[in-house]
Design a protein around this motif. Structure first.
Motif, PDB file in Angstrom:
ATOM      1  N   MET A   1       0.854  -1.175   0.000  1.00 26.96           N
ATOM      2  CA  MET A   1       0.000   0.000   0.000  1.00 26.96           C
ATOM      3  C   MET A   1       0.893   1.227   0.000  1.00 26.96           C
ATOM      4  SD  MET A   1      -3.033   1.052   2.658  1.00 26.96           S
ATOM      5  CE  MET A   1      -1.937   1.039   4.068  1.00 26.96           C
ATOM      6  N   ALA A   2       0.735   2.084  -1.005  1.00 27.92           N
ATOM      7  CA  ALA A   2       1.602   3.235  -1.151  1.00 27.92           C
ATOM      8  C   ALA A   2       0.821   4.517  -0.928  1.00 27.92           C
ATOM      9  CB  ALA A   2       2.242   3.243  -2.539  1.00 27.92           C
ATOM     10  N   GLY A   3       1.603   5.571  -0.630  1.00 27.18           N
ATOM     11  CA  GLY A   3       0.981   6.872  -0.586  1.00 27.18           C
ATOM     12  C   GLY A   3       1.315   7.649   0.652  1.00 27.18           C
ATOM     13  N   GLN A   4       0.825   8.870   0.660  1.00 28.44           N
ATOM     14  CA  GLN A   4       0.936   9.768   1.805  1.00 28.44           C
ATOM     15  C   GLN A   4      -0.440   9.911   2.393  1.00 28.44           C
ATOM     16  OE1 GLN A   4       2.468  13.645   0.838  1.00 28.44           O
ATOM     17  NE2 GLN A   4       1.488  14.575   2.617  1.00 28.44           N
ATOM     18  N   ASP A   5      -0.590   9.636   3.667  1.00 25.97           N
ATOM     19  CA  ASP A   5      -1.900   9.666   4.297  1.00 25.97           C
ATOM     20  C   ASP A   5      -2.488  11.073   4.211  1.00 25.97           C
ATOM     21  OD1 ASP A   5      -3.972   9.767   6.440  1.00 25.97           O
ATOM     22  OD2 ASP A   5      -3.286   7.721   6.743  1.00 25.97           O
ATOM     23  N   SER A   6      -3.754  11.159   3.793  1.00 20.51           N
ATOM     24  CA  SER A   6      -4.411  12.452   3.635  1.00 20.51           C
ATOM     25  C   SER A   6      -4.572  13.183   4.953  1.00 20.51           C
ATOM     26  CB  SER A   6      -5.785  12.272   2.977  1.00 20.51           C
ATOM     27  OG  SER A   6      -6.599  11.426   3.779  1.00 20.51           O
ATOM     28  N   SER A   7      -4.471  12.430   6.067  1.00 16.94           N
ATOM     29  CA  SER A   7      -4.607  13.048   7.372  1.00 16.94           C
ATOM     30  C   SER A   7      -3.254  13.404   7.997  1.00 16.94           C
ATOM     31  CB  SER A   7      -5.363  12.114   8.335  1.00 16.94           C
ATOM     32  OG  SER A   7      -4.647  10.911   8.523  1.00 16.94           O
ATOM     33  N   ALA A   8      -2.176  13.360   7.169  1.00  7.85           N
ATOM     34  CA  ALA A   8      -0.849  13.679   7.691  1.00  7.85           C
ATOM     35  C   ALA A   8      -0.858  15.060   8.322  1.00  7.85           C
ATOM     36  CB  ALA A   8       0.195  13.631   6.559  1.00  7.85           C
ATOM     37  N   PRO A   9      -0.229  15.219   9.458  1.00 10.84           N
ATOM     38  CA  PRO A   9      -0.319  16.475  10.192  1.00 10.84           C
ATOM     39  C   PRO A   9       0.425  17.600   9.495  1.00 10.84           C
ATOM     40  CG  PRO A   9       1.302  15.032  11.185  1.00 10.84           C
ATOM     41  CD  PRO A   9       0.631  14.233  10.110  1.00 10.84           C
ATOM     42  N   THR A  10       0.049  18.825   9.782  1.00  9.81           N
ATOM     43  CA  THR A  10       0.728  19.988   9.226  1.00  9.81           C
ATOM     44  C   THR A  10       1.904  20.399  10.096  1.00  9.81           C
ATOM     45  OG1 THR A  10      -0.809  21.443  10.394  1.00  9.81           O
ATOM     46  CG2 THR A  10      -1.375  20.831   8.132  1.00  9.81           C
ATOM     47  N   ARG A  11       2.045  19.819  11.276  1.00 11.31           N
ATOM     48  CA  ARG A  11       3.158  20.169  12.150  1.00 11.31           C
ATOM     49  C   ARG A  11       4.482  19.723  11.538  1.00 11.31           C
ATOM     50  NH1 ARG A  11       0.115  15.835  14.761  1.00 11.31           N
ATOM     51  NH2 ARG A  11       1.459  14.183  15.580  1.00 11.31           N
ATOM     52  N   ARG A  12       5.569  20.278  12.039  1.00 12.53           N
ATOM     53  CA  ARG A  12       6.883  20.027  11.453  1.00 12.53           C
ATOM     54  C   ARG A  12       7.290  18.568  11.633  1.00 12.53           C
ATOM     55  NH1 ARG A  12      12.005  20.634  13.700  1.00 12.53           N
ATOM     56  NH2 ARG A  12      11.097  21.629  15.552  1.00 12.53           N
ATOM     57  N   PHE A  13       7.700  17.948  10.551  1.00  7.61           N
ATOM     58  CA  PHE A  13       8.102  16.545  10.567  1.00  7.61           C
ATOM     59  C   PHE A  13       9.287  16.349  11.507  1.00  7.61           C
ATOM     60  CE2 PHE A  13      10.692  13.076   8.533  1.00  7.61           C
ATOM     61  CZ  PHE A  13       9.836  12.037   8.868  1.00  7.61           C
ATOM     62  N   LEU A  62       1.909  10.013  10.101  1.00  8.59           N
ATOM     63  CA  LEU A  62       2.724  11.102  10.629  1.00  8.59           C
ATOM     64  C   LEU A  62       3.757  11.622   9.640  1.00  8.59           C
ATOM     65  CD1 LEU A  62       3.337   9.630  14.190  1.00  8.59           C
ATOM     66  CD2 LEU A  62       2.175  11.787  13.710  1.00  8.59           C
ATOM     67  N   THR A  63       3.933  10.933   8.524  1.00 11.45           N
ATOM     68  CA  THR A  63       4.998  11.260   7.574  1.00 11.45           C
ATOM     69  C   THR A  63       4.451  11.975   6.341  1.00 11.45           C
ATOM     70  OG1 THR A  63       6.239   9.319   8.323  1.00 11.45           O
ATOM     71  CG2 THR A  63       6.892  10.293   6.219  1.00 11.45           C
ATOM     72  N   PRO A  64       4.823  13.234   6.116  1.00 14.10           N
ATOM     73  CA  PRO A  64       4.314  13.991   4.962  1.00 14.10           C
ATOM     74  C   PRO A  64       5.086  13.706   3.682  1.00 14.10           C
ATOM     75  CG  PRO A  64       5.692  15.403   6.287  1.00 14.10           C
ATOM     76  CD  PRO A  64       5.651  14.075   7.005  1.00 14.10           C
ATOM     77  N   TYR A  65       5.538  12.482   3.501  1.00 13.51           N
ATOM     78  CA  TYR A  65       6.235  12.041   2.298  1.00 13.51           C
ATOM     79  C   TYR A  65       5.645  10.698   1.888  1.00 13.51           C
ATOM     80  CZ  TYR A  65       9.666  15.383   4.133  1.00 13.51           C
ATOM     81  OH  TYR A  65      10.270  16.500   4.639  1.00 13.51           O
ATOM     82  N   ASN A  66       5.737  10.389   0.611  1.00 12.86           N
ATOM     83  CA  ASN A  66       5.222   9.116   0.133  1.00 12.86           C
ATOM     84  C   ASN A  66       5.980   7.958   0.778  1.00 12.86           C
ATOM     85  OD1 ASN A  66       3.298  10.226  -1.572  1.00 12.86           O
ATOM     86  ND2 ASN A  66       4.706  10.345  -3.309  1.00 12.86           N
ATOM     87  N   SER A  67       5.245   6.938   1.198  1.00 12.11           N
ATOM     88  CA  SER A  67       5.843   5.737   1.766  1.00 12.11           C
ATOM     89  C   SER A  67       4.951   4.559   1.434  1.00 12.11           C
ATOM     90  CB  SER A  67       6.020   5.874   3.288  1.00 12.11           C
ATOM     91  OG  SER A  67       4.764   6.033   3.926  1.00 12.11           O
ATOM     92  N   THR A  68       5.457   3.352   1.651  1.00 10.48           N
ATOM     93  CA  THR A  68       4.702   2.153   1.294  1.00 10.48           C
ATOM     94  C   THR A  68       4.641   1.186   2.463  1.00 10.48           C
ATOM     95  OG1 THR A  68       6.650   0.998   0.436  1.00 10.48           O
ATOM     96  CG2 THR A  68       5.383   2.337  -1.133  1.00 10.48           C
ATOM     97  N   LEU A  69       3.563   0.413   2.499  1.00 10.87           N
ATOM     98  CA  LEU A  69       3.396  -0.694   3.428  1.00 10.87           C
ATOM     99  C   LEU A  69       3.202  -1.957   2.618  1.00 10.87           C
ATOM    100  CD1 LEU A  69       0.995   0.780   6.148  1.00 10.87           C
ATOM    101  CD2 LEU A  69       3.347   0.040   6.508  1.00 10.87           C
ATOM    102  N   THR A  70       4.033  -2.951   2.863  1.00 11.78           N
ATOM    103  CA  THR A  70       3.909  -4.231   2.166  1.00 11.78           C
ATOM    104  C   THR A  70       3.906  -5.358   3.185  1.00 11.78           C
ATOM    105  OG1 THR A  70       6.323  -4.349   1.883  1.00 11.78           O
ATOM    106  CG2 THR A  70       5.042  -3.401   0.071  1.00 11.78           C
ATOM    107  N   GLU A  71       3.391  -6.499   2.800  1.00 12.40           N
ATOM    108  CA  GLU A  71       3.337  -7.657   3.683  1.00 12.40           C
ATOM    109  C   GLU A  71       4.117  -8.808   3.077  1.00 12.40           C
ATOM    110  OE1 GLU A  71      -0.582  -8.739   4.893  1.00 12.40           O
ATOM    111  OE2 GLU A  71      -1.307  -6.668   4.924  1.00 12.40           O
ATOM    112  N   ARG A  72       4.620  -9.672   3.942  1.00  9.74           N
ATOM    113  CA  ARG A  72       5.278 -10.882   3.453  1.00  9.74           C
ATOM    114  C   ARG A  72       5.195 -11.977   4.500  1.00  9.74           C
ATOM    115  NH1 ARG A  72      11.888 -10.796   3.357  1.00  9.74           N
ATOM    116  NH2 ARG A  72      12.278 -10.125   5.504  1.00  9.74           N
TER     117      ARG A  72
END
Length: 274
Positions: A1-13, A62-72
Protein backbone atom coordinates in the motif's frame (compact mmCIF):
# COMPACT_ATOMS: atom_id res chain seq x y z
CA UNK A 1 0.00 0.00 0.00
CA UNK A 2 1.60 3.23 -1.15
CA UNK A 3 0.98 6.87 -0.59
CA UNK A 4 0.94 9.77 1.81
CA UNK A 5 -1.90 9.67 4.30
CA UNK A 6 -4.41 12.45 3.64
CA UNK A 7 -4.61 13.05 7.37
CA UNK A 8 -0.85 13.68 7.69
CA UNK A 9 -0.32 16.48 10.19
CA UNK A 10 0.73 19.99 9.23
CA UNK A 11 3.16 20.17 12.15
CA UNK A 12 6.88 20.03 11.45
CA UNK A 13 8.10 16.55 10.57
CA UNK A 14 10.18 15.00 13.36
CA UNK A 15 9.74 17.81 15.86
CA UNK A 16 10.89 15.72 18.81
CA UNK A 17 9.13 17.92 21.33
CA UNK A 18 5.93 16.55 19.78
CA UNK A 19 5.10 13.35 21.75
CA UNK A 20 4.14 11.33 18.66
CA UNK A 21 7.30 12.19 16.75
CA UNK A 22 9.44 11.58 19.84
CA UNK A 23 7.91 8.10 20.16
CA UNK A 24 8.30 7.44 16.44
CA UNK A 25 11.96 8.46 16.48
CA UNK A 26 12.75 6.22 19.44
CA UNK A 27 11.07 3.30 17.70
CA UNK A 28 12.95 3.98 14.44
CA UNK A 29 16.28 4.24 16.23
CA UNK A 30 15.75 0.84 17.82
CA UNK A 31 13.96 -1.06 15.06
CA UNK A 32 14.48 0.86 11.80
CA UNK A 33 17.16 0.39 9.16
CA UNK A 34 18.52 3.28 7.10
CA UNK A 35 20.38 2.30 3.95
CA UNK A 36 22.32 4.55 1.56
CA UNK A 37 23.13 4.11 -2.11
CA UNK A 38 24.73 6.07 -4.91
CA UNK A 39 23.37 9.39 -6.17
CA UNK A 40 21.69 10.13 -2.83
CA UNK A 41 19.45 7.12 -3.13
CA UNK A 42 18.48 5.18 -0.07
CA UNK A 43 15.65 3.83 2.01
CA UNK A 44 14.34 3.66 5.55
CA UNK A 45 12.64 0.36 6.37
CA UNK A 46 10.93 -1.06 9.42
CA UNK A 47 9.76 -4.68 9.48
CA UNK A 48 7.62 -5.91 12.35
CA UNK A 49 5.10 -8.64 13.03
CA UNK A 50 1.75 -8.20 11.29
CA UNK A 51 0.03 -8.11 14.69
CA UNK A 52 1.70 -4.72 15.27
CA UNK A 53 0.98 -3.30 11.80
CA UNK A 54 -1.18 -0.54 13.26
CA UNK A 55 1.91 1.32 14.49
CA UNK A 56 3.38 1.43 10.98
CA UNK A 57 0.12 2.87 9.69
CA UNK A 58 0.50 5.56 12.35
CA UNK A 59 4.04 6.25 11.15
CA UNK A 60 2.71 6.61 7.61
CA UNK A 61 0.07 9.03 8.87
CA UNK A 62 2.72 11.10 10.63
CA UNK A 63 5.00 11.26 7.57
CA UNK A 64 4.31 13.99 4.96
CA UNK A 65 6.23 12.04 2.30
CA UNK A 66 5.22 9.12 0.13
CA UNK A 67 5.84 5.74 1.77
CA UNK A 68 4.70 2.15 1.29
CA UNK A 69 3.40 -0.69 3.43
CA UNK A 70 3.91 -4.23 2.17
CA UNK A 71 3.34 -7.66 3.68
CA UNK A 72 5.28 -10.88 3.45
CA UNK A 73 5.24 -14.38 4.90
CA UNK A 74 8.44 -16.35 5.40
CA UNK A 75 9.91 -19.17 7.44
CA UNK A 76 12.00 -18.19 10.48
CA UNK A 77 13.72 -20.04 13.31
CA UNK A 78 10.56 -19.56 15.36
CA UNK A 79 7.77 -20.02 12.83
CA UNK A 80 7.22 -21.80 9.52
CA UNK A 81 5.00 -18.96 8.30
CA UNK A 82 5.96 -15.70 9.98
CA UNK A 83 3.72 -12.88 8.74
CA UNK A 84 5.29 -9.43 8.79
CA UNK A 85 4.64 -5.91 7.55
CA UNK A 86 7.32 -3.61 6.11
CA UNK A 87 7.14 0.17 6.01
CA UNK A 88 9.46 1.80 3.46
CA UNK A 89 10.32 5.48 3.08
CA UNK A 90 12.64 6.74 0.32
CA UNK A 91 12.38 10.53 0.61
CA UNK A 92 15.83 12.14 0.76
CA UNK A 93 14.46 15.01 2.85
CA UNK A 94 13.01 12.61 5.41
CA UNK A 95 16.15 10.48 5.55
CA UNK A 96 18.35 13.56 5.96
CA UNK A 97 16.21 14.78 8.85
CA UNK A 98 16.31 11.40 10.60
CA UNK A 99 20.05 11.06 10.12
CA UNK A 100 20.67 14.56 11.48
CA UNK A 101 18.67 13.71 14.61
CA UNK A 102 20.68 10.57 15.30
CA UNK A 103 19.57 7.66 13.09
CA UNK A 104 22.80 6.46 11.42
CA UNK A 105 22.82 4.38 8.23
CA UNK A 106 23.85 0.74 8.25
CA UNK A 107 24.46 -1.25 11.41
CA UNK A 108 23.57 1.09 14.24
CA UNK A 109 22.77 -0.91 17.37
CA UNK A 110 25.82 0.27 19.35
CA UNK A 111 25.83 3.81 17.89
CA UNK A 112 22.40 5.14 18.74
CA UNK A 113 21.95 7.52 21.66
CA UNK A 114 19.36 10.01 22.86
CA UNK A 115 18.86 13.08 20.65
CA UNK A 116 20.86 16.22 21.31
CA UNK A 117 17.90 18.46 20.55
CA UNK A 118 15.01 19.06 22.98
CA UNK A 119 12.69 16.04 22.95
CA UNK A 120 9.74 14.52 24.81
CA UNK A 121 11.62 12.09 27.02
CA UNK A 122 8.99 9.64 28.19
CA UNK A 123 7.56 9.31 24.68
CA UNK A 124 11.00 8.73 23.19
CA UNK A 125 11.76 6.04 25.78
CA UNK A 126 8.39 4.39 25.21
CA UNK A 127 9.33 4.09 21.52
CA UNK A 128 12.62 2.44 22.51
CA UNK A 129 10.83 0.04 24.88
CA UNK A 130 8.13 -0.83 22.32
CA UNK A 131 10.81 -1.72 19.77
CA UNK A 132 13.43 -3.43 21.96
CA UNK A 133 11.83 -4.00 25.35
CA UNK A 134 9.32 -6.19 27.15
CA UNK A 135 6.42 -5.48 29.51
CA UNK A 136 4.43 -8.02 31.51
CA UNK A 137 4.65 -10.50 34.36
CA UNK A 138 7.46 -12.90 35.17
CA UNK A 139 6.88 -16.62 35.62
CA UNK A 140 6.49 -15.91 39.34
CA UNK A 141 3.75 -13.37 38.65
CA UNK A 142 5.87 -10.29 39.31
CA UNK A 143 5.38 -7.21 37.12
CA UNK A 144 8.38 -6.15 35.07
CA UNK A 145 9.53 -3.83 32.31
CA UNK A 146 12.87 -4.43 30.63
CA UNK A 147 15.08 -3.26 27.80
CA UNK A 148 17.68 -5.21 25.84
CA UNK A 149 20.02 -2.87 23.97
CA UNK A 150 23.49 -2.88 22.47
CA UNK A 151 23.77 0.88 23.01
CA UNK A 152 25.47 1.98 26.21
CA UNK A 153 24.04 5.47 25.65
CA UNK A 154 20.45 4.27 25.50
CA UNK A 155 20.82 1.91 28.45
CA UNK A 156 22.45 4.55 30.63
CA UNK A 157 19.82 7.13 29.70
CA UNK A 158 16.98 4.80 30.66
CA UNK A 159 18.63 4.22 34.06
CA UNK A 160 19.13 7.97 34.55
CA UNK A 161 15.57 8.85 33.56
CA UNK A 162 13.88 6.19 35.68
CA UNK A 163 15.92 7.21 38.71
CA UNK A 164 14.70 10.80 38.29
CA UNK A 165 11.08 9.69 37.92
CA UNK A 166 10.85 6.89 40.51
CA UNK A 167 14.02 7.08 42.61
CA UNK A 168 14.88 3.49 41.64
CA UNK A 169 18.56 3.14 40.81
CA UNK A 170 20.02 0.85 38.15
CA UNK A 171 23.51 0.93 36.68
CA UNK A 172 24.99 -0.57 33.53
CA UNK A 173 27.79 -2.95 34.37
CA UNK A 174 28.86 -5.35 31.65
CA UNK A 175 27.38 -6.51 28.39
CA UNK A 176 25.77 -9.92 28.35
CA UNK A 177 28.55 -12.37 27.47
CA UNK A 178 26.23 -14.41 25.24
CA UNK A 179 25.14 -11.70 22.80
CA UNK A 180 26.91 -8.53 23.87
CA UNK A 181 23.88 -6.55 25.00
CA UNK A 182 22.88 -4.70 28.14
CA UNK A 183 19.82 -5.92 30.00
CA UNK A 184 18.03 -3.36 32.16
CA UNK A 185 15.04 -4.57 34.17
CA UNK A 186 12.66 -3.08 36.72
CA UNK A 187 10.29 -5.24 38.76
CA UNK A 188 7.46 -4.96 41.27
CA UNK A 189 6.52 -1.42 42.38
CA UNK A 190 9.24 0.15 40.25
CA UNK A 191 7.93 -1.58 37.13
CA UNK A 192 4.39 -0.56 37.93
CA UNK A 193 5.43 3.06 38.41
CA UNK A 194 7.58 3.19 35.26
CA UNK A 195 4.80 1.69 33.13
CA UNK A 196 2.19 4.10 34.50
CA UNK A 197 4.50 6.97 33.60
CA UNK A 198 5.48 5.81 30.11
CA UNK A 199 2.16 4.31 28.97
CA UNK A 200 -0.26 7.11 29.79
CA UNK A 201 -3.85 7.22 28.40
CA UNK A 202 -4.07 8.12 24.72
CA UNK A 203 -0.34 7.84 23.99
CA UNK A 204 0.97 6.40 20.74
CA UNK A 205 2.21 2.87 21.45
CA UNK A 206 1.95 -0.78 20.50
CA UNK A 207 -1.52 -1.90 21.57
CA UNK A 208 -0.34 -5.14 23.17
CA UNK A 209 2.32 -3.44 25.28
CA UNK A 210 -0.09 -0.71 26.36
CA UNK A 211 -2.52 -3.41 27.50
CA UNK A 212 0.28 -5.22 29.33
CA UNK A 213 1.40 -2.00 31.01
CA UNK A 214 -2.17 -1.28 32.14
CA UNK A 215 -2.41 -4.77 33.65
CA UNK A 216 0.58 -4.03 35.90
CA UNK A 217 -1.38 -1.28 37.64
CA UNK A 218 -3.53 -3.82 39.48
CA UNK A 219 -0.58 -5.63 41.06
CA UNK A 220 -0.12 -5.32 44.81
CA UNK A 221 2.68 -6.78 46.88
CA UNK A 222 1.57 -10.08 48.49
CA UNK A 223 1.48 -10.16 52.30
CA UNK A 224 4.78 -11.33 53.69
CA UNK A 225 6.86 -10.36 50.65
CA UNK A 226 9.78 -8.37 52.04
CA UNK A 227 10.71 -5.00 50.61
CA UNK A 228 14.37 -4.86 49.76
CA UNK A 229 15.96 -1.63 51.02
CA UNK A 230 17.28 0.71 48.32
CA UNK A 231 20.88 0.20 47.29
CA UNK A 232 23.46 2.56 48.71
CA UNK A 233 25.56 3.98 45.90
CA UNK A 234 29.33 3.73 46.24
CA UNK A 235 31.03 7.10 46.51
CA UNK A 236 34.66 7.87 45.64
CA UNK A 237 35.37 8.19 49.38
CA UNK A 238 33.82 4.75 49.99
CA UNK A 239 36.04 3.30 47.26
CA UNK A 240 39.13 4.93 48.79
CA UNK A 241 38.39 3.52 52.25
CA UNK A 242 37.61 0.09 50.80
CA UNK A 243 40.88 -0.16 48.92
CA UNK A 244 42.88 1.18 51.88
CA UNK A 245 41.41 -1.25 54.43
CA UNK A 246 43.68 -4.19 55.35
CA UNK A 247 40.82 -6.74 55.31
CA UNK A 248 37.28 -7.04 54.03
CA UNK A 249 36.04 -7.35 57.60
CA UNK A 250 37.66 -4.04 58.50
CA UNK A 251 36.24 -2.36 55.42
CA UNK A 252 32.75 -3.71 56.13
CA UNK A 253 32.87 -2.45 59.72
CA UNK A 254 34.10 1.00 58.72
CA UNK A 255 31.65 1.42 55.84
CA UNK A 256 28.64 -0.19 57.48
CA UNK A 257 28.28 -2.70 54.63
CA UNK A 258 28.34 -6.47 54.35
CA UNK A 259 31.60 -8.26 53.59
CA UNK A 260 30.09 -9.75 50.45
CA UNK A 261 29.19 -6.26 49.20
CA UNK A 262 32.72 -5.06 49.87
CA UNK A 263 34.19 -8.09 48.15
CA UNK A 264 32.15 -7.54 44.99
CA UNK A 265 32.97 -3.82 44.93
CA UNK A 266 36.69 -4.45 45.43
CA UNK A 267 36.66 -7.00 42.61
CA UNK A 268 34.95 -4.48 40.32
CA UNK A 269 37.46 -1.77 41.17
CA UNK A 270 40.45 -4.07 40.66
CA UNK A 271 39.08 -5.14 37.28
CA UNK A 272 38.15 -1.62 36.18
CA UNK A 273 34.39 -2.22 36.29
CA UNK A 274 32.79 0.72 38.01
Amino acid sequence: MAGQDSSAPTRRFMDLEDPEYAYMFGFLQADGHLSEGTRQRGRLTVEISARDAHILREFQRLTPYNSTLTERARATNFSAGHHSVIWSLCSLAARTTLNRLGLPPGKKSTKIKPPRVPFSRRDYLRGIIDADGSVGFTGQGLPFISLATSSAGIGAYLCHYVKKVTGTERRLYRRNTRDGIYNVMYQKEAAREVCAHLYYPGCLSLDRKHVAAAALASWTRPPGMKIRPPRRPWTPEDDRLLMASPTLAAAAAELGRSQSSCQVRRWRLVNGIT
